[in-house]
Design a protein around this motif. Structure first.
Motif, short mmCIF file in Angstrom:
data_model
loop_
_atom_site.label_atom_id
_atom_site.label_comp_id
_atom_site.label_asym_id
_atom_site.label_seq_id
_atom_site.Cartn_x
_atom_site.Cartn_y
_atom_site.Cartn_z
N PRO A 51 4.84 -15.67 1.19
CA PRO A 51 4.48 -14.25 1.32
C PRO A 51 3.74 -13.97 2.62
O PRO A 51 3.10 -14.86 3.21
CB PRO A 51 3.59 -13.99 0.10
CG PRO A 51 3.99 -15.06 -0.89
CD PRO A 51 4.35 -16.25 -0.06
N ASP A 62 1.15 -11.93 3.18
CA ASP A 62 -0.29 -11.82 3.04
C ASP A 62 -0.91 -13.18 2.74
O ASP A 62 -0.36 -13.97 1.96
CB ASP A 62 -0.64 -10.83 1.93
CG ASP A 62 -2.13 -10.57 1.86
OD1 ASP A 62 -2.66 -9.95 2.79
OD2 ASP A 62 -2.75 -10.99 0.87
N ASP A 97 -1.91 -13.58 -0.95
CA ASP A 97 -0.74 -13.81 -1.80
C ASP A 97 -0.25 -15.25 -1.66
O ASP A 97 0.15 -15.87 -2.65
CB ASP A 97 0.37 -12.83 -1.43
CG ASP A 97 0.02 -11.40 -1.80
OD1 ASP A 97 -0.94 -11.22 -2.57
OD2 ASP A 97 0.68 -10.48 -1.28
N ARG A 98 -0.28 -15.78 -0.44
CA ARG A 98 0.14 -17.17 -0.25
C ARG A 98 -0.79 -18.12 -1.00
O ARG A 98 -0.32 -19.08 -1.62
CB ARG A 98 0.16 -17.51 1.23
CG ARG A 98 1.26 -16.87 2.02
CD ARG A 98 1.46 -17.57 3.35
NE ARG A 98 0.24 -17.55 4.16
CZ ARG A 98 -0.04 -16.59 5.03
NH1 ARG A 98 0.80 -15.58 5.19
NH2 ARG A 98 -1.16 -16.63 5.76
N ARG A 109 -4.14 -9.40 -9.80
CA ARG A 109 -3.57 -10.11 -8.65
C ARG A 109 -2.14 -10.56 -8.94
O ARG A 109 -1.29 -10.54 -8.04
CB ARG A 109 -4.43 -11.31 -8.29
CG ARG A 109 -5.75 -10.95 -7.67
CD ARG A 109 -5.56 -10.31 -6.28
NE ARG A 109 -4.95 -11.27 -5.36
CZ ARG A 109 -3.81 -11.08 -4.71
NH1 ARG A 109 -3.13 -9.95 -4.87
NH2 ARG A 109 -3.35 -11.99 -3.88
N GLU A 162 -0.06 -7.51 -8.42
CA GLU A 162 0.08 -7.20 -7.00
C GLU A 162 1.02 -8.17 -6.30
O GLU A 162 1.83 -7.78 -5.45
CB GLU A 162 -1.29 -7.24 -6.33
CG GLU A 162 -2.23 -6.14 -6.80
CD GLU A 162 -3.63 -6.31 -6.24
OE1 GLU A 162 -3.85 -7.30 -5.49
OE2 GLU A 162 -4.51 -5.48 -6.55
N LEU A 163 0.92 -9.47 -6.63
CA LEU A 163 1.81 -10.46 -6.02
C LEU A 163 3.26 -10.22 -6.40
O LEU A 163 4.17 -10.34 -5.58
CB LEU A 163 1.38 -11.87 -6.43
CG LEU A 163 2.23 -13.03 -5.90
CD1 LEU A 163 2.27 -13.02 -4.38
CD2 LEU A 163 1.70 -14.35 -6.41
N ALA A 191 4.56 -7.15 -4.53
CA ALA A 191 4.69 -7.27 -3.08
C ALA A 191 6.06 -7.76 -2.66
O ALA A 191 6.48 -7.54 -1.51
CB ALA A 191 3.61 -8.21 -2.53
N GLU A 192 6.77 -8.46 -3.54
CA GLU A 192 8.09 -8.98 -3.21
C GLU A 192 9.16 -7.95 -3.55
O GLU A 192 9.29 -7.53 -4.70
CB GLU A 192 8.35 -10.29 -3.97
CG GLU A 192 7.47 -11.44 -3.55
CD GLU A 192 7.72 -11.85 -2.11
OE1 GLU A 192 8.87 -11.71 -1.64
OE2 GLU A 192 6.77 -12.30 -1.45
#
Length: 383
Positions: free
Chosen positions: A205, A207, A210-211, A279, A282-283, A286-287
Motif C-alpha cells: 500500500p 501509505d 497501511d503497510r 484501521r 480504512e485499510l 484504501a484498496e
C-alpha cells in the motif's frame, strides 16, 4: 383523540445496509440523529424501535440515503454482518463492532422497475447477491492474503462454486456467509505457495501506516489472521467465527486474544479493539479493487464446468477404449509356458571355434600364398 400513524421504517437489516452504503459508522449515524451509538446498534439489531422525534429523524436519514441510490436501480445488498447481534451474549469477548464497507462504485444495476421485488430467475438472484457482496468481499480477502490478484481470483472462484451449487446456496440462511467461507478457504490454501506468481511480492500500500498494518496481519498465522478479520473486521459473533473457521469457541477466543496481542505489540496504537476495527476498515477501503461482472463470473463458471465435464467424459472413453482393446487382443485360450532347458548326459556341449595352433597358422599361410602364383582355376566348358 387518535394518534398519527408512526413514520414507516425499513427492516433492521435494511437499516444497516443503508448506513454501510454511505460508509458511515454507527457513531456517525448516532450523532446525526441525536442518540447514542448503543441506541443505533439496538435499532439495527431489531431489539428496539425508535419512537417520536427520534423515529422521524432516523426515518428521514434513511430515506435520504435510499433516495441517493434510487436512480441507479440497485437492490439492497444482503448484509455481511447480519449475525453480529449474537455476539452480545458471548463473553469475555463481548463487544459490538461493524465492518464499514466502502461504497460500491461498480454496482451492476438489476433490470427491474421495483428494486425490492423478489428475483424471478436464479440468474437474477445470483446477480443481486454478487453485485452487492463481491466488492466488499474482495477487499476483505485482500486483508487476508495481501495479494490483490489472489483476492479477486478467490472471490471469483467462490461465486463460480456458488453458481454451480445455487440450489443449495439459495436456501442457505446466510448466502453471503456461504460465499465468504468459500472465498477464504480458497485464498488460504497452502498450494498457492507453489505458483510462480507468488514468488514475486506485490506492491505494498502507498501509505506507511497501511503497510505496517498489513505486514503485521500477514505475520500472523493464517488461522489467527482469519479469526481476527472475521471478528474485528467483518463483525461476526464469536460462535459464528468459530463455526466458520472450523474451531471450537474457546479455541477461536484464544486465537483472537493472541492475534490482538501480536498486533498491539507491534502497533501499540491499535491496542484498543475499536481502533483496530477502524484501521481494518480504512485499510480495506484504501484498496480500489474491482470485481468482474456477475455475468462474466457465471459464464466463466459454466465454461469451466463444461471443460471439466468433457475432460471427465474423454478420460472415461479412453479407459473404456483401452479396456476393449485389451479384451480384443488378449489370448482366448491357455498357452503353456515352455519348460526350461535341461542338461543331457553323454552329448558334448556345442562349442565354437577356439584359437589356432601353430600348425594351423602355418597351413593357413601356405594356402594363402599358393593361391597367388599357382595355375588358373579350371572352369568347365560346355561341350
Amino acid at each position: 383523540m387518535t394518534q398519527p400513524p408512526a413514520t414507516p421504517l425499513p427492516p433492521p437489516r435494511e437499516r444497516r445496509r443503508l448506513r454501510e452504503s454511505k460508509s458511515l459508522s454507527q457513531a456517525q449515524v448516532a450523532e446525526r440523529v441525536g442518540v447514542t451509538r448503543e441506541t443505533v446498534r439496538s435499532w439495527e439489531a431489531g431489539r428496539s424501535t425508535p419512537k417520536g422525534r427520534k423515529r422521524t429523524a432516523y426515518a428521514t436519514f434513511l430515506a435520504s440515503v435510499e433516495a441517493e441510490h434510487a436512480p441507479a436501480g440497485t437492490v439492497a445488498p444482503p448484509s455481511l454482518n447480519s449475525r453480529s447481534a449474537g455476539r452480545h451474549g458471548s463473553a469475555p469477548l463481548t463487544r459490538s463492532v461493524e465492518f464499514v464497507q466502502p461504497p460500491v462504485r461498480t454496482a451492476e444495476p438489476v433490470n427491474c422497475p421495483h428494486p425490492t421485488r423478489p428475483p424471478k430467475t436464479a440468474a437474477e438472484a445470483f446477480d443481486r447477491l454478487y453485485t452487492h457482496t463481491a466488492p466488499a468481499l474482495v477487499r476483505q480477502t485482500y486483508l487476508l492474503t495481501g495479494r490483490r490478484t489472489l483476492a479477486r481470483e478467490s472471490v471469483e472462484r467462490a461465486f463460480q462454486l456458488a453458481w454451480q451449487r445455487w440450489p443449495e446456496v439459495a436456501v442457505d440462511r446466510d448466502p453471503a456467509g456461504w460465499v465468504r467461507a468459500a472465498a477464504h478457504e480458497y485464498a488460504m490454501s497452502p498450494w498457492h505457495r507453489l505458483r510462480p506468481s507468488h514468488r514475486r511480492p506485490e506492491a505494498p500500500p502507498a501509505d506507511a501506516a497501511d503497510r505496517a498494518l498489513l505486514d503485521v496481519l500477514l505475520s500472523l498465522p493464517p488461522a489467527y489472521r482469519r479469526t481476527l478479520l472475521l471478528y474485528d473486521g467483518i463483525g461476526l459473533g464469536l460462535p459464528e467465527t468459530a463455526a466458520e473457521t472450523e474451531a471450537t469457541t474457546p479455541a477461536a477466543a484464544n486465537r483472537l486474544l493472541h492475534a490482538r496481542e501480536a498486533v498491539a505489540e507491534k502497533l501499540p496504537v491499535l491496542a484498543k479493539p475499536e481502533r483496530l476495527h477502524e484501521r481494518l476498515a480504512e485499510l480495506a477501503g484504501a484498496e480500489k479493487l474491482q470485481a468482474p461482472k456477475s455475468t462474466l463470473v457465471r459464464t466463466d463458471g459454466e465454461r469451466r464446468t463444461r471443460f471439466w465435464t468433457r475432460s471427465a467424459i474423454a478420460f472415461t472413453v479412453l479407459i473404456i477404449g483401452t479396456t476393449a482393446l485389451t479384451l480384443r487382443t488378449a489370448p482366448t485360450r491357455y498357452e503353456p509356458v515352455p519348460a526350461p532347458g535341461a542338461v543331457i548326459s553323454g552329448v558334448p556341449p556345442q562349442m565354437g571355434p577356439g584359437p589356432l595352433s601353430q600348425a594351423d597358422k602355418k597351413l593357413r599361410a601356405t594356402l594363402r600364398g599358393s593361391g597367388r602364383g599357382g595355375p588358373h582355376r579350371l572352369a568347365p566348358e560346355a561341350g
